[in-house]
Design a protein around this motif. Sequence first.
Motif, PDB file in Angstrom:
ATOM      1  N   VAL A  86       1.035  -0.854   0.447  1.00 17.49           N
ATOM      2  CA  VAL A  86       0.106  -0.558   0.457  1.00 17.49           C
ATOM      3  C   VAL A  86       0.691   1.467   0.052  1.00 17.49           C
ATOM      4  CG1 VAL A  86      -1.884   1.106   1.323  1.00 17.49           C
ATOM      5  CG2 VAL A  86      -1.827  -1.140   1.434  1.00 17.49           C
ATOM      6  N   PRO A  87       0.564   2.225  -0.969  1.00 13.40           N
ATOM      7  CA  PRO A  87       1.391   3.458  -1.004  1.00 13.40           C
ATOM      8  C   PRO A  87       1.038   3.975   0.095  1.00 13.40           C
ATOM      9  CG  PRO A  87      -0.040   3.275  -3.029  1.00 13.40           C
ATOM     10  CD  PRO A  87      -0.429   1.793  -2.347  1.00 13.40           C
ATOM     11  N   ASP A  88       2.352   5.076   0.701  1.00 16.40           N
ATOM     12  CA  ASP A  88       2.332   5.454   2.324  1.00 16.40           C
ATOM     13  C   ASP A  88       1.516   7.558   0.963  1.00 16.40           C
ATOM     14  OD1 ASP A  88       4.505   6.997   1.151  1.00 16.40           O
ATOM     15  OD2 ASP A  88       5.810   6.178   2.268  1.00 16.40           O
ATOM     16  N   ALA A  89       2.056   8.054   2.461  1.00 17.67           N
ATOM     17  CA  ALA A  89       0.983   9.847   2.513  1.00 17.67           C
ATOM     18  C   ALA A  89       1.944  10.484   1.289  1.00 17.67           C
ATOM     19  CB  ALA A  89       0.796  10.033   3.526  1.00 17.67           C
ATOM     20  N   ALA A  90       3.139   9.891   1.092  1.00 15.59           N
ATOM     21  CA  ALA A  90       3.951  11.113   0.949  1.00 15.59           C
ATOM     22  C   ALA A  90       3.827  10.238  -0.952  1.00 15.59           C
ATOM     23  CB  ALA A  90       5.532  10.345   0.890  1.00 15.59           C
ATOM     24  N   ALA A  91       4.057   9.168  -1.642  1.00 17.14           N
ATOM     25  CA  ALA A  91       3.480   8.564  -2.872  1.00 17.14           C
ATOM     26  C   ALA A  91       2.324   9.377  -3.520  1.00 17.14           C
ATOM     27  CB  ALA A  91       3.412   6.850  -2.402  1.00 17.14           C
ATOM     28  N   ARG A  92       1.393   8.757  -2.527  1.00 13.15           N
ATOM     29  CA  ARG A  92      -0.443   9.978  -2.310  1.00 13.15           C
ATOM     30  C   ARG A  92      -0.403  10.744  -3.208  1.00 13.15           C
ATOM     31  NH1 ARG A  92      -4.606   5.317  -0.326  1.00 13.15           N
ATOM     32  NH2 ARG A  92      -3.641   3.774   0.226  1.00 13.15           N
ATOM     33  N   ALA A  93       0.802  12.463  -2.714  1.00 12.04           N
ATOM     34  CA  ALA A  93       0.833  13.150  -2.313  1.00 12.04           C
ATOM     35  C   ALA A  93       1.190  13.878  -4.073  1.00 12.04           C
ATOM     36  CB  ALA A  93       1.349  14.010  -1.480  1.00 12.04           C
ATOM     37  N   ARG A  94       2.691  12.466  -4.893  1.00  9.60           N
ATOM     38  CA  ARG A  94       2.395  12.937  -6.136  1.00  9.60           C
ATOM     39  C   ARG A  94       1.091  12.011  -7.123  1.00  9.60           C
ATOM     40  NH1 ARG A  94       6.950  10.882  -3.451  1.00  9.60           N
ATOM     41  NH2 ARG A  94       6.178   8.226  -4.157  1.00  9.60           N
ATOM     42  N   MET A  95       0.450  11.681  -7.054  1.00 11.45           N
ATOM     43  CA  MET A  95      -0.624  11.066  -7.457  1.00 11.45           C
ATOM     44  C   MET A  95      -1.733  11.715  -8.295  1.00 11.45           C
ATOM     45  SD  MET A  95      -1.318   7.361  -5.884  1.00 11.45           S
ATOM     46  CE  MET A  95       0.400   6.273  -5.022  1.00 11.45           C
ATOM     47  N   LEU A  96      -2.492  11.151  -9.394  1.00 10.07           N
ATOM     48  CA  LEU A  96      -3.456  12.007  -9.211  1.00 10.07           C
ATOM     49  C   LEU A  96      -4.506  12.497  -7.762  1.00 10.07           C
ATOM     50  CD1 LEU A  96      -4.121  11.092 -13.059  1.00 10.07           C
ATOM     51  CD2 LEU A  96      -2.730  12.660 -12.557  1.00 10.07           C
ATOM     52  N   THR A  97      -5.595  13.606  -8.485  1.00 15.04           N
ATOM     53  CA  THR A  97      -6.856  13.465  -7.335  1.00 15.04           C
ATOM     54  C   THR A  97      -7.734  13.052  -8.231  1.00 15.04           C
ATOM     55  OG1 THR A  97      -7.215  15.396  -7.570  1.00 15.04           O
ATOM     56  CG2 THR A  97      -5.426  14.939  -6.091  1.00 15.04           C
ATOM     57  N   PRO A  98      -8.809  12.815  -7.317  1.00 16.84           N
ATOM     58  CA  PRO A  98      -9.902  12.210  -7.715  1.00 16.84           C
ATOM     59  C   PRO A  98     -10.624  13.548  -8.855  1.00 16.84           C
ATOM     60  CG  PRO A  98     -10.149  11.538  -5.659  1.00 16.84           C
ATOM     61  CD  PRO A  98      -8.994  12.459  -5.716  1.00 16.84           C
ATOM     62  N   ASP A  99     -10.605  14.671  -8.388  1.00 14.64           N
ATOM     63  CA  ASP A  99     -10.989  15.916  -8.881  1.00 14.64           C
ATOM     64  C   ASP A  99     -10.411  16.010 -10.450  1.00 14.64           C
ATOM     65  OD1 ASP A  99     -12.242  16.634  -6.958  1.00 14.64           O
ATOM     66  OD2 ASP A  99     -10.968  18.339  -5.499  1.00 14.64           O
ATOM     67  N   ASP A 100      -8.613  15.488 -10.784  1.00 14.51           N
ATOM     68  CA  ASP A 100      -7.765  15.440 -11.595  1.00 14.51           C
ATOM     69  C   ASP A 100      -8.768  14.852 -12.104  1.00 14.51           C
ATOM     70  OD1 ASP A 100      -6.150  17.270 -10.439  1.00 14.51           O
ATOM     71  OD2 ASP A 100      -5.039  15.128  -9.609  1.00 14.51           O
ATOM     72  N   VAL A 101      -9.687  13.725 -12.096  1.00 18.47           N
ATOM     73  CA  VAL A 101     -10.722  12.655 -13.280  1.00 18.47           C
ATOM     74  C   VAL A 101     -11.857  12.955 -13.204  1.00 18.47           C
ATOM     75  CG1 VAL A 101     -10.926  10.070 -13.491  1.00 18.47           C
ATOM     76  CG2 VAL A 101      -9.224  10.717 -11.748  1.00 18.47           C
ATOM     77  N   ALA A 102     -12.041  13.748 -12.563  1.00 18.60           N
ATOM     78  CA  ALA A 102     -13.729  14.485 -12.700  1.00 18.60           C
ATOM     79  C   ALA A 102     -13.389  15.299 -13.479  1.00 18.60           C
ATOM     80  CB  ALA A 102     -14.257  14.732 -11.654  1.00 18.60           C
ATOM     81  N   ALA A 103     -12.356  16.034 -13.224  1.00 18.10           N
ATOM     82  CA  ALA A 103     -12.461  16.782 -14.254  1.00 18.10           C
ATOM     83  C   ALA A 103     -11.514  16.303 -16.274  1.00 18.10           C
ATOM     84  CB  ALA A 103     -11.029  17.898 -14.499  1.00 18.10           C
ATOM     85  N   ALA A 104     -11.630  15.621 -16.095  1.00 13.06           N
ATOM     86  CA  ALA A 104     -11.013  14.702 -17.383  1.00 13.06           C
ATOM     87  C   ALA A 104     -12.444  14.579 -17.537  1.00 13.06           C
ATOM     88  CB  ALA A 104     -10.283  14.281 -16.931  1.00 13.06           C
ATOM     89  N   ILE A 105     -12.931  14.469 -17.171  1.00 14.37           N
ATOM     90  CA  ILE A 105     -15.010  13.521 -17.382  1.00 14.37           C
ATOM     91  C   ILE A 105     -15.660  14.887 -17.829  1.00 14.37           C
ATOM     92  CG2 ILE A 105     -16.503  12.544 -16.287  1.00 14.37           C
ATOM     93  CD1 ILE A 105     -14.806  10.558 -14.453  1.00 14.37           C
ATOM     94  N   GLN A 106     -15.597  15.477 -17.014  1.00 13.48           N
ATOM     95  CA  GLN A 106     -15.700  16.552 -17.702  1.00 13.48           C
ATOM     96  C   GLN A 106     -15.790  17.190 -18.564  1.00 13.48           C
ATOM     97  OE1 GLN A 106     -18.663  17.893 -15.492  1.00 13.48           O
ATOM     98  NE2 GLN A 106     -19.707  18.666 -17.037  1.00 13.48           N
ATOM     99  N   HIS A 107     -14.897  16.877 -18.795  1.00 21.11           N
ATOM    100  CA  HIS A 107     -14.064  17.701 -20.374  1.00 21.11           C
ATOM    101  C   HIS A 107     -14.454  17.255 -21.489  1.00 21.11           C
ATOM    102  CE1 HIS A 107     -11.473  18.979 -23.549  1.00 21.11           C
ATOM    103  NE2 HIS A 107     -11.021  17.714 -24.087  1.00 21.11           N
ATOM    104  N   VAL A 108     -14.785  15.536 -21.280  1.00 20.85           N
ATOM    105  CA  VAL A 108     -15.599  14.747 -22.540  1.00 20.85           C
ATOM    106  C   VAL A 108     -17.064  14.784 -22.650  1.00 20.85           C
ATOM    107  CG1 VAL A 108     -15.996  12.246 -23.317  1.00 20.85           C
ATOM    108  CG2 VAL A 108     -13.575  12.742 -21.479  1.00 20.85           C
ATOM    109  N   LEU A 109     -17.532  14.689 -21.094  1.00 19.11           N
ATOM    110  CA  LEU A 109     -19.015  15.183 -21.297  1.00 19.11           C
ATOM    111  C   LEU A 109     -19.135  16.665 -22.110  1.00 19.11           C
ATOM    112  CD1 LEU A 109     -19.914  13.908 -17.487  1.00 19.11           C
ATOM    113  CD2 LEU A 109     -20.472  12.884 -20.029  1.00 19.11           C
ATOM    114  N   ASP A 110     -18.761  17.506 -21.994  1.00 17.45           N
ATOM    115  CA  ASP A 110     -18.532  18.687 -22.296  1.00 17.45           C
ATOM    116  C   ASP A 110     -18.440  19.660 -24.093  1.00 17.45           C
ATOM    117  OD1 ASP A 110     -19.987  19.317 -19.763  1.00 17.45           O
ATOM    118  OD2 ASP A 110     -17.885  20.237 -19.183  1.00 17.45           O
ATOM    119  N   ALA A 111     -17.851  17.802 -24.408  1.00 18.52           N
ATOM    120  CA  ALA A 111     -17.492  17.863 -25.683  1.00 18.52           C
ATOM    121  C   ALA A 111     -19.156  18.352 -26.721  1.00 18.52           C
ATOM    122  CB  ALA A 111     -16.822  16.971 -26.218  1.00 18.52           C
ATOM    123  N   PRO A 112     -18.653  19.168 -28.020  1.00 18.69           N
ATOM    124  CA  PRO A 112     -19.545  18.987 -28.689  1.00 18.69           C
ATOM    125  C   PRO A 112     -19.694  18.478 -29.577  1.00 18.69           C
ATOM    126  CG  PRO A 112     -17.074  20.575 -29.086  1.00 18.69           C
ATOM    127  CD  PRO A 112     -17.027  20.100 -28.284  1.00 18.69           C
TER     128      PRO A 112
END
Length: 199
Positions: A159-185
């Motif tokens: 299991v990754p420790d807190a330091a490793a997790r701090a360098r990872m994507l956040t759920p908000d990063d993934v949510a923003a990517a999802i929103q980008h796709v949903l908002d495409a014309p």
Amino acid sequence: RPDVLEETAAAIGPAASALPVDVRDADAVAGARAEVLERHGRLDGLVLAAGANTPRRRWADQDIATFHDVVATNLGAVATVLDAALPDLRRSAGVVVVVSSVAGWAHRDSAGVAYSASKTAVGSLVRSLNAEEARHGVRACHLCPGDVATDFLDLRPEVPDAAARARMLTPDDVAAAIQHVLDAPPHVRVDELVITPAG
């Protein structure tokens, strides 16, 4: 997880509905679809994010019953939900975002046998959906995030420790990517999107 769904729905506001369902169960999915249509009248998009893995994920230590459970969630459930929702998505020219994994884009040995196989297959499922349903205006994206700092990481053999997790994507990063796709014309389809931590 009902508690997390309720928390998310509350954050969105009164327009949101939380419907806990086992996405591997075709009857339960059909019931949820009917309830969504009753409450909202239409289905414009899907974000499919249910996933499973196991700490025992290598050929040397995996349990075959668990292998089948992981594949049933990561691949079978995606097909089950899409099959139920496809008539509605055709009517609305809907958008689908399947949250997969960077392991579904390029092999990652550490992801495990069942997880890697199921996420790779999800890429093919999305491509077939785009090939066959574009004429109805349906667009689907195979979203492949790298490491995301969530409690899903607790399923890793180490299991990754807190330091490793701090360098990872956040759920908000993934949510923003999802929103980008949903908002495409409507004339834009994001077939596949890979996002990874920069560090």
